[in-house]
Scaffold this motif. Structure first.
Motif, mmCIF file in Angstrom:
data_model
loop_
_atom_site.group_PDB
_atom_site.id
_atom_site.type_symbol
_atom_site.label_atom_id
_atom_site.label_comp_id
_atom_site.label_asym_id
_atom_site.label_seq_id
_atom_site.Cartn_x
_atom_site.Cartn_y
_atom_site.Cartn_z
ATOM 1 N N UNK A 12 1.199 -0.737 0.135
ATOM 2 C CA UNK A 12 -0.423 0.087 -0.017
ATOM 3 C C UNK A 12 0.816 1.178 -0.429
ATOM 4 N N UNK A 13 1.628 1.338 -1.779
ATOM 5 C CA UNK A 13 2.517 3.307 -1.221
ATOM 6 C C UNK A 13 1.829 3.462 -2.550
ATOM 7 N N UNK A 14 2.025 4.580 -2.590
ATOM 8 C CA UNK A 14 1.652 5.053 -3.845
ATOM 9 C C UNK A 14 2.897 4.815 -4.914
ATOM 10 N N UNK A 29 3.994 -9.316 -5.974
ATOM 11 C CA UNK A 29 2.775 -8.824 -4.833
ATOM 12 C C UNK A 29 2.041 -7.558 -4.977
ATOM 13 N N UNK A 30 0.609 -7.800 -4.381
ATOM 14 C CA UNK A 30 -0.669 -6.924 -5.484
ATOM 15 C C UNK A 30 -0.485 -5.305 -4.803
ATOM 16 N N UNK A 31 -0.265 -4.876 -5.640
ATOM 17 C CA UNK A 31 -0.171 -3.236 -5.193
ATOM 18 C C UNK A 31 -1.764 -2.316 -5.182
ATOM 19 N N UNK A 32 -1.409 -1.114 -4.582
ATOM 20 C CA UNK A 32 -2.755 -1.086 -3.946
ATOM 21 C C UNK A 32 -2.027 0.331 -3.543
ATOM 22 N N UNK A 33 -2.782 1.557 -4.826
ATOM 23 C CA UNK A 33 -2.237 3.117 -5.168
ATOM 24 C C UNK A 33 -2.559 4.132 -4.445
ATOM 25 N N UNK A 34 -3.987 3.329 -3.855
ATOM 26 C CA UNK A 34 -4.731 4.596 -2.764
ATOM 27 C C UNK A 34 -5.156 4.032 -1.452
ATOM 28 N N UNK A 46 -0.946 -11.463 4.289
ATOM 29 C CA UNK A 46 -0.100 -12.185 5.379
ATOM 30 C C UNK A 46 0.475 -11.294 5.572
ATOM 31 N N UNK A 47 1.629 -10.565 4.854
ATOM 32 C CA UNK A 47 2.741 -8.605 4.573
ATOM 33 C C UNK A 47 1.966 -8.062 4.473
ATOM 34 N N UNK A 48 1.705 -6.812 5.384
ATOM 35 C CA UNK A 48 1.495 -5.648 5.011
ATOM 36 C C UNK A 48 2.379 -4.293 4.817
ATOM 37 N N UNK A 49 3.052 -4.081 3.028
ATOM 38 C CA UNK A 49 3.454 -3.082 3.813
ATOM 39 C C UNK A 49 3.137 -1.487 3.589
ATOM 40 N N UNK A 50 3.322 -0.850 4.516
ATOM 41 C CA UNK A 50 2.821 1.063 4.838
ATOM 42 C C UNK A 50 3.444 1.268 4.915
ATOM 43 N N UNK A 51 2.619 2.697 4.188
ATOM 44 C CA UNK A 51 3.891 3.557 4.043
ATOM 45 C C UNK A 51 3.432 5.121 4.498
ATOM 46 N N UNK A 52 3.589 6.858 4.659
ATOM 47 C CA UNK A 52 2.960 7.452 5.323
ATOM 48 C C UNK A 52 1.528 7.646 4.594
ATOM 49 N N UNK A 73 6.596 -1.337 7.748
ATOM 50 C CA UNK A 73 6.422 0.191 7.229
ATOM 51 C C UNK A 73 7.728 1.318 6.312
ATOM 52 N N UNK A 74 7.422 1.427 5.767
ATOM 53 C CA UNK A 74 8.686 2.119 4.517
ATOM 54 C C UNK A 74 9.225 3.489 5.541
#
Length: 322
Positions: A12-14, A29-34, A46-52, A73-74
């Motif tokens: 989940x990173x722009x 990985x699945x990508x979430x733009x918003x 299972x794994x969530x990558x987060x942004x600001x 978290x990045x």
């Protein structure tokens, strides 16, 4: 070690930031733009990558991802979206803040040198159309060699700044309730540090007790001609008190973080000749962004291999995190 994310990983990173963090891509990985669509995308993760700007991971969101085991978290602080519910469900948390310590420390060093040599004052004068003889006028200038520099907060960034300062011959002291002192870098009370430092650099975390740590009383302790460097958080400084002190011309400041961001075009800080401003970009180097991505991928790989995480955030660490 590098990770090979698969469909169980949701990034989940722009897109623009994702390209800087992961220039070689993120595998399957699945990508979430918003991030506003996170709830719908969470099932099967299972794994969530987060942004600001990540939403608060509360029970309602977590119910949609019963298989979630790792949040990576990045950025640095996860305090604003990680909840006790996450830990209660056995989800581990990691972050890539270490990657940003060096660039922020380098900007803090650049600020330190600019304030000592009054670079900002000369630049303001010349760009503002001042006559050469007028532009030459500035308070006394100083070298970093032998200069008393006070560092508030022995954080990762604070320690990186200290390392750079000492390499260039500064005399460094630190004020931090969790720092006991080291050879040649003593711990001193905050008031003493403020009163005896030519430059004061802020690297403390965002905690209830650090809210407006530097206010009118503390600013008044700083010697005439001293400089304040803030690449940490505006939370640490009473901005109104700082503005009032800067308007007198008695001290200078270099600031990367503000109460209002974006900083309004008409903000008084913008018009002061004794202030150096940057738009909250101290950490944004190409190298730092790539290191952030590498740390996240490595942590995912370690999680999948059952190895200890190198940058894990525990509930105890979260309490002291900025």
């Amino acid at each position: 070690m590098t990770g090979s994310p698969d469909a169980r990983t949701l990034v989940s990173v722009p897109p623009a930031l994702r390209a800087l963090l992961f220039p070689e891509g993120v595998g399957g990985a699945r990508l979430l733009d918003d991030a506003s669509g996170l709830a719908a995308a969470l099932p099967g993760t299972e794994v969530l990558v987060t942004s600001w700007g990540a939403p608060v991971l509360d029970a309602a969101l977590l119910d949609r991802a019963p298989g979630l085991r790792l949040v990576a978290h990045i950025g640095a602080s996860v305090k604003f979206f990680v909840t006790p519910e996450l830990f209660a469900r056995g989800v581990r948390v990691t972050q890539a803040g270490q990657a940003m310590a060096r660039p922020v420390a380098e900007v803090a060093l650049a600020f330190t040198l600019a304030l000592l040599h009054r670079v900002h004052r000369f630049d303001h004068a010349l760009r503002g159309g001042a006559e050469w003889s007028a532009a030459e006028q500035a308070p006394p200038r100083h070298e970093l060699l032998g200069c008393p520099v006070g560092v508030v907060g022995a954080s990762r960034t604070g320690r990186a700044h200290i390392e750079l300062l000492r390499a260039l011959g500064a005399r460094v002291r630190v004020s931090d309730p969790y720092y006991a002192g080291e050879p040649d870098v003593p711990a001193v009370p905050l008031d003493e540090l403020l009163a005896t430092s030519r430059i004061v650099a802020l690297h403390a975390p965002v905690l209830p007790e650090t809210r407006h740590l530097i206010g009118a009383r503390e600013l008044a302790l700083m010697p005439d001609g001293a400089g304040l460097v803030n690449t940490a958080r505006s939370w640490l400084v009473d901005e109104d008190a700082l503005l009032a002190e800067l308007r007198t011309g008695r001290i200078d400041a270099a600031i990367d973080v503000f109460d209002a961001e974006p900083l309004p075009v008409g903000h008084p800080f913008r018009g002061l000749p004794n202030v150096l401003l940057t738009p909250h970009q101290a950490a944004g180097t190409v190298e730092a962004r790539r290191r952030q991505g590498e740390i996240v991928l490595d942590e995912i790989a370690r999680h999948r291999a059952g190895l200890p995480l190198r940058h894990e955030v525990t509930p105890e660490a979260l309490e002291r995190m900025g």
